[in-house]
Design an enzyme around this catalytic site. Structure first.
Site, PDB file in Angstrom:
ATOM      1  N   ASP A 117       0.837  -1.201   0.000  1.00 28.04           N
ATOM      2  CA  ASP A 117       0.000   0.000   0.000  1.00 28.04           C
ATOM      3  C   ASP A 117       0.866   1.243   0.000  1.00 28.04           C
ATOM      4  O   ASP A 117       2.073   1.190   0.263  1.00 28.04           O
ATOM      5  CB  ASP A 117      -0.957   0.004   1.207  1.00 28.04           C
ATOM      6  CG  ASP A 117      -2.128   0.970   1.012  1.00 28.04           C
ATOM      7  OD1 ASP A 117      -2.262   1.545  -0.087  1.00 28.04           O
ATOM      8  OD2 ASP A 117      -2.909   1.160   1.961  1.00 28.04           O
ATOM      9  N   LYS A 118       0.195   2.371  -0.280  1.00 29.31           N
ATOM     10  CA  LYS A 118       0.833   3.682  -0.257  1.00 29.31           C
ATOM     11  C   LYS A 118       0.003   4.566   0.667  1.00 29.31           C
ATOM     12  O   LYS A 118      -1.220   4.424   0.726  1.00 29.31           O
ATOM     13  CB  LYS A 118       0.827   4.253  -1.682  1.00 29.31           C
ATOM     14  CG  LYS A 118       1.485   5.578  -1.816  1.00 29.31           C
ATOM     15  CD  LYS A 118       0.692   6.784  -2.267  1.00 29.31           C
ATOM     16  CE  LYS A 118      -0.745   6.882  -2.343  1.00 29.31           C
ATOM     17  NZ  LYS A 118      -1.287   8.261  -2.460  1.00 29.31           N
ATOM     18  N   HIS A 119       0.660   5.446   1.396  1.00 29.82           N
ATOM     19  CA  HIS A 119      -0.097   6.438   2.163  1.00 29.82           C
ATOM     20  C   HIS A 119       0.524   7.802   1.919  1.00 29.82           C
ATOM     21  O   HIS A 119       1.736   7.941   1.888  1.00 29.82           O
ATOM     22  CB  HIS A 119      -0.051   6.108   3.661  1.00 29.82           C
ATOM     23  CG  HIS A 119      -0.844   7.071   4.488  1.00 29.82           C
ATOM     24  ND1 HIS A 119      -2.225   7.056   4.538  1.00 29.82           N
ATOM     25  CD2 HIS A 119      -0.453   8.112   5.266  1.00 29.82           C
ATOM     26  CE1 HIS A 119      -2.650   8.020   5.321  1.00 29.82           C
ATOM     27  NE2 HIS A 119      -1.597   8.683   5.774  1.00 29.82           N
ATOM     28  N   SER A 120      -0.350   8.794   1.754  1.00 29.66           N
ATOM     29  CA  SER A 120       0.148  10.159   1.567  1.00 29.66           C
ATOM     30  C   SER A 120      -0.277  11.001   2.760  1.00 29.66           C
ATOM     31  O   SER A 120      -1.356  10.782   3.320  1.00 29.66           O
ATOM     32  CB  SER A 120      -0.450  10.712   0.272  1.00 29.66           C
ATOM     33  OG  SER A 120      -0.601  12.103   0.353  1.00 29.66           O
ATOM     34  N   THR A 161      -9.288  10.591  -0.822  1.00 27.17           N
ATOM     35  CA  THR A 161      -9.547   9.594  -1.860  1.00 27.17           C
ATOM     36  C   THR A 161     -10.987   9.069  -1.812  1.00 27.17           C
ATOM     37  O   THR A 161     -11.626   8.869  -2.841  1.00 27.17           O
ATOM     38  CB  THR A 161      -8.517   8.440  -1.710  1.00 27.17           C
ATOM     39  OG1 THR A 161      -7.219   9.014  -1.909  1.00 27.17           O
ATOM     40  CG2 THR A 161      -8.732   7.330  -2.706  1.00 27.17           C
ATOM     41  N   ARG A 195      -6.806  14.341  20.677  1.00 28.20           N
ATOM     42  CA  ARG A 195      -5.661  15.177  20.252  1.00 28.20           C
ATOM     43  C   ARG A 195      -6.144  16.398  19.480  1.00 28.20           C
ATOM     44  O   ARG A 195      -5.612  17.500  19.631  1.00 28.20           O
ATOM     45  CB  ARG A 195      -4.717  14.362  19.357  1.00 28.20           C
ATOM     46  CG  ARG A 195      -3.889  13.339  20.117  1.00 28.20           C
ATOM     47  CD  ARG A 195      -3.212  12.372  19.165  1.00 28.20           C
ATOM     48  NE  ARG A 195      -2.396  13.043  18.180  1.00 28.20           N
ATOM     49  CZ  ARG A 195      -2.245  12.628  16.914  1.00 28.20           C
ATOM     50  NH1 ARG A 195      -2.848  11.549  16.473  1.00 28.20           N
ATOM     51  NH2 ARG A 195      -1.478  13.297  16.097  1.00 28.20           N
ATOM     52  N   SER A 197      -0.378   6.947  14.740  1.00 27.58           N
ATOM     53  CA  SER A 197      -1.756   7.039  14.262  1.00 27.58           C
ATOM     54  C   SER A 197      -1.858   6.559  12.811  1.00 27.58           C
ATOM     55  O   SER A 197      -2.721   5.741  12.458  1.00 27.58           O
ATOM     56  CB  SER A 197      -2.210   8.497  14.398  1.00 27.58           C
ATOM     57  OG  SER A 197      -3.384   8.729  13.707  1.00 27.58           O
ATOM     58  N   LYS A 255      -3.249   2.253  11.485  1.00 27.83           N
ATOM     59  CA  LYS A 255      -4.292   1.956  10.501  1.00 27.83           C
ATOM     60  C   LYS A 255      -3.711   1.221   9.298  1.00 27.83           C
ATOM     61  O   LYS A 255      -4.304   0.284   8.774  1.00 27.83           O
ATOM     62  CB  LYS A 255      -4.959   3.269  10.054  1.00 27.83           C
ATOM     63  CG  LYS A 255      -5.803   3.873  11.179  1.00 27.83           C
ATOM     64  CD  LYS A 255      -6.298   5.261  10.865  1.00 27.83           C
ATOM     65  CE  LYS A 255      -5.221   6.284  10.892  1.00 27.83           C
ATOM     66  NZ  LYS A 255      -5.580   7.642  11.264  1.00 27.83           N
ATOM     67  N   LYS A 256      -2.530   1.642   8.831  1.00 28.17           N
ATOM     68  CA  LYS A 256      -1.943   1.010   7.636  1.00 28.17           C
ATOM     69  C   LYS A 256      -1.488  -0.420   7.948  1.00 28.17           C
ATOM     70  O   LYS A 256      -1.701  -1.330   7.156  1.00 28.17           O
ATOM     71  CB  LYS A 256      -0.776   1.851   7.116  1.00 28.17           C
ATOM     72  CG  LYS A 256      -1.237   3.079   6.351  1.00 28.17           C
ATOM     73  CD  LYS A 256      -1.777   2.728   4.976  1.00 28.17           C
ATOM     74  CE  LYS A 256      -3.029   3.491   4.637  1.00 28.17           C
ATOM     75  NZ  LYS A 256      -3.600   3.157   3.333  1.00 28.17           N
TER      76      LYS A 256
HETATM   77  N1  URA Z   1      -3.379  11.638   9.899  1.00 23.20           N
HETATM   78  C1  URA Z   1      -3.605  10.617  10.770  1.00 23.20           C
HETATM   79  O1  URA Z   1      -4.144   9.581  10.405  1.00 23.20           O
HETATM   80  N2  URA Z   1      -3.214  10.765  12.055  1.00 23.20           N
HETATM   81  C2  URA Z   1      -2.601  11.880  12.509  1.00 23.20           C
HETATM   82  O2  URA Z   1      -2.270  11.933  13.668  1.00 23.20           O
HETATM   83  C3  URA Z   1      -2.387  12.933  11.608  1.00 23.20           C
HETATM   84  C4  URA Z   1      -2.777  12.785  10.292  1.00 23.20           C
END
Ligand code: URA
Length: 436
Positions: free
Chosen positions: A81-84, A121, A169, A184, A188-189
């Site tokens: 996967d990719k995350h931006s 997305t 937060r 964070s 999730k990833k």
């Molecule tokens: N995106 C996230 O998923 N978590 C953060 O803490 C900041 C940006």
């Protein structure tokens, strides 16, 4: 017995946190035995004192394990996967997913909605009538297996501890903490069950992190934690000093992505960044031996039409029209007002306040002011001018797609304020660094 205030005191006094205590704390976040006050005090202590690599890794893994984690034992290729970190006109995922799938990777991409000035997305996919961003687990798995890629939204069962911590937060001035952001994002990833991850960390006037050094610190932190947690990860620092694609909005970015996959119109900046992310992902996943090998495979995925075919199949399996790629103009909503904005002065486009460009789209209704807002998928900015372009009074800076005259005028004012015309040609870059 675990006593949260003792745990918080340790972080306050800069003493190391034990793995078992981090796990107890996150368990308490999930079952409610840890109070909001504990979470906010902990986040503030981390904000000031930071975390060691071991602490960050343990926090990430505990948060990942707070919900369901995906398993992909029956796939015959690597899970990637990719995350931006988010941007304007950042439509990369729509092309990257199908292109990597065409090269033999599996991409179970769980993506987000627009946040602040950045696009999301999921919102882009919801411009496609019928596309279901929340399929059940069985359909998600079937689409990943049969298409190689499925791009869907986050359900409440994925890293739920992060959801609670993030919302606290957000209201306690503790978002801007590199260890907390890293944990964070990665919780999730990593819950997606990946073999390898590529991070696109944005740098510049539209980036989430306000300086180059902070973007770099975040990239290094994420790469270190993910590799320590057993997922091969690289980060690429890419430019967000201007809109990435030609267009920024929801439906108009989807149109651009389809035209890219059809080999009809490719923005060179977008192509360069997309290819850099894709090729690094193929190398990490052992699907290419070198950059050259990766680039050849990716260009073939595009020129053969295979990536487009995969995009079309994924869209249709997730509920979208089966002829979407042939007839996207029939399906994507068009705004009633489509008008260009001209520069009031001749010169060179010197710089862009890219956050303000993003906020002009929010003002048009293409993003949210509060989480419950419905968005208008048809609005946005088309053909956003590039940095360094020579302009005169007849050069459109952008074409605004708006739902009415009042929102058009407001967006026009914001765009004119955000784009600075001067007489110096700026240095323009796409890719700054690869962090391994
Ligand atoms: N995106 C996230 O998923 N978590 C953060 O803490 C900041 C940006």
């Amino acid at each position: 017995m675990f006593i949260p205030q003792e745990f918080i005191r340790k972080k306050r006094d800069n003493k190391p946190l034990k793995k078992e205590d981090i796990e107890e704390f996150i368990k308490g976040v999930s079952d409610g035995s840890v109070a909001n006050e504990h979470i906010s005090a902990f986040a503030m202590a981390v904000f000031f004192n930071g975390m060691s690599l071991e602490e960050k890794t343990n926090l990430t893994i505990a948060m990942k394990n707070s919900g369901n984690t995906l398993k992909w034992d029956d796939l015959d290729g690597p899970v990637v996967d990719k995350h931006s970190t988010g941007g304007i006109g950042d439509v990369v995922s729509l092309m990257l997913g199908p292109m990597l799938a065409a090269c033999g990777a599996y991409i179970p991409m769980i993506s987000g909605r627009g946040l602040g000035h950045t696009g999301g997305t999921l919102d882009k996919f919801e411009s496609i009538p019928g596309y279901n961003v929340y399929p059940d687990d069985a359909l998600f798995k079937k689409v990943v297996k049969e298409c190689g890629v499925a791009i869907i939204g986050q359900t409440s069962s994925l890293a739920p501890a992060d959801k609670r911590i993030y919302s606290i937060r957000d209201v306690t001035a503790t978002v801007e903490s590199v260890p907390m952001i890293s944990a964070s994002i990665l919780a999730k990833k990593l819950a997606e069950g990946l073999d390898t991850l590529i991070m696109d960390v944005k740098v510049g006037s539209g980036a989430f992190m306000p300086t180059y050094d902070l973007s770099r610190e975040l990239a290094e932190s994420i790469v270190e934690i993910a590799n320590n947690a057993g997922v091969k990860t690289n980060a690429i620092l890419t430019d967000m000093n201007q809109c990435l694609a030609y267009n920024a909005g929801n439906a108009i970015e989807v149109r651009e992505a389809v035209e890219y996959l059809q080999n009809r119109r490719k923005n060179p900046r977008l192509h360069k960044i997309n290819m850099a992310l894709c090729s690094q992902a193929l190398i990490n996943a052992n699907l290419a031996k070198s950059k050259d090998d990766a680039n050849k495979k990716l260009e073939l995925a595009l020129s053969s039409g295979k990536a487009l075919e995969i995009f079309a199949k994924m869209t249709s399996m997730l509920g979208g029209p089966s002829d979407f790629c042939e007839n996207y103009d029939k399906y994507l909503k068009q705004a009633p007002i489509i008008e260009p904005v001209y520069t009031p002065q001749s010169g060179i486009v010197e710089s862009m306040d890219t956050i303000a460009i993003g906020m002009s789209i929010v003002g048009l209704g293409g993003g949210r002011i509060k989480p419950s807002d419905e968005i208008d998928h048809s609005v946005g900015l088309e053909n956003v001018i590039k940095l360094g372009t020579k302009v005169d009074l007849h050069t459109p800076l952008v074409t605004i797609h708006a739902k009415d005259q009042a929102s058009f005028e407001e967006a026009k004012r914001r765009v004119l304020d955000a784009i600075i015309i001067g007489d110096t040609k700026p240095e323009v870059k796409e890719i700054y660094e690869v962090i391994s």
